[in-house]
Scaffold this active site. Structure first.
Site, PDB file in Angstrom:
ATOM      1  CD  GLU A  90     -39.233-100.939  84.693  1.00 58.67           C
ATOM      2  OE1 GLU A  90     -38.031-101.230  84.753  1.00 58.67           O
ATOM      3  OE2 GLU A  90     -39.947-101.197  83.679  1.00 58.67           O
ATOM      4  CB  CYS A 146     -34.614-103.354  79.422  1.00 55.33           C
ATOM      5  SG  CYS A 146     -33.129-102.478  78.866  1.00 55.33           S
ATOM      6  CG  HIS A 186     -36.522 -99.763  81.773  1.00 53.73           C
ATOM      7  ND1 HIS A 186     -36.224-100.704  82.738  1.00 53.73           N
ATOM      8  CD2 HIS A 186     -35.461 -99.731  80.935  1.00 53.73           C
ATOM      9  CE1 HIS A 186     -35.027-101.210  82.496  1.00 53.73           C
ATOM     10  NE2 HIS A 186     -34.545-100.639  81.408  1.00 53.73           N
TER      11      HIS A 186
END
Length: 247
Positions: A220, A112, A218
């Protein structure tokens, strides 16, 4: 976090943080995650007994997590609005880390904000606000749904992403939590993925001597059980493979 809310109990202090989701994502493949606090004093950046090069020698790879906007000053502009001023101190420190990693041949993965800063590191620029500067674009951030907000991306033919995800037909759905994006692509960078709807750049790769990669989404936040979003494991494993080979 230069001005933490008073209810956190750190009045007048600067907080440096590692977001749990990204730490757990890295840990999920057996790697250890460490936070690298900035070398900063009240008067601005300074060099103490510990140098940026010392940090980079101690790590196998660098992950740049998301957060506050990249400062327009970092790519030669002024903020169009006060709230888009970003974090110039963090930019300067992370830019130092990026270039030290390149010098030492350590891989870098930008997520990001990290992807945007990689573009700036190589001389590129950013849209300070997609909705304002690219009005025909779809919404790339939604305050209500936050990390549940997604959109499809197209992989560039022959890209690393296309090789890592051969069964995605060069398209996938990813999280989208950003109001800024790449405008002018940095030197020696290539586009790895773009938004399927509006062509906003979503992933980049450096054509240089070491592994430098950025994704606007993202990974994650992509849970393994969520079949609706791109599996984040292949990207992480590739980064860790690069880290192991750089030792």
């Amino acid at each position: 976090m230069h001005k933490p809310p008073t209810e956190l109990g750190f009045r007048g202090k600067t907080l440096q943080y590692l977001e749990q989701s990204i730490a757990h994502w890295i840990l999920s493949e057996g790697a250890l995650a460490f936070m690298l606090p900035t070398l900063e004093g009240r008067g601005g950046l300074h060099r103490a007994a510990v140098k940026v090069g010392d940090y980079v020698r101690a790590i196998d790879g660098l992950v740049l997590q998301g957060g506050m906007d990249v400062s327009p000053e970092s790519y030669g502009e002024l903020p169009l609005r006060p709230e888009w001023a970003g974090d110039r101190v963090r930019d300067l420190y992370e830019l130092d880390l990026i270039w030290e990693c390149i010098i030492q041949g350590k891989p870098v993965l930008g997520i990001c904000r990290g992807c945007q800063l990689l573009n700036v590191a190589f001389g590129g620029s950013l849209h300070q606000d997609i909705a304002t500067q690219v009005p025909e674009a779809i919404a790339h951030v939604d305050a209500e749904t936050y990390d549940a907000h997604t959109h499809p991306v197209n992989f560039t033919s022959g890209s690393l992403l296309a090789r890592l995800y051969p069964h995605n037909d060069e398209q996938a759905r990813v999280s989208s939590i950003h109001h800024q994006s790449i405008r002018t692509l940095g030197n020696s960078l290539v586009i790895e993925a773009s938004s399927s709807v509006d062509n906003i750049i979503e992933a980049i790769h450096w054509q240089g001597s070491s592994f430098v990669y950025g994704v606007q989404w993202h990974p994650e936040f992509h849970q393994p059980e969520d079949r609706g979003r791109l599996d984040s494991s292949p990207l992480l494993r590739e980064f860790l493979r690069q880290a192991a080979s750089a030792k």
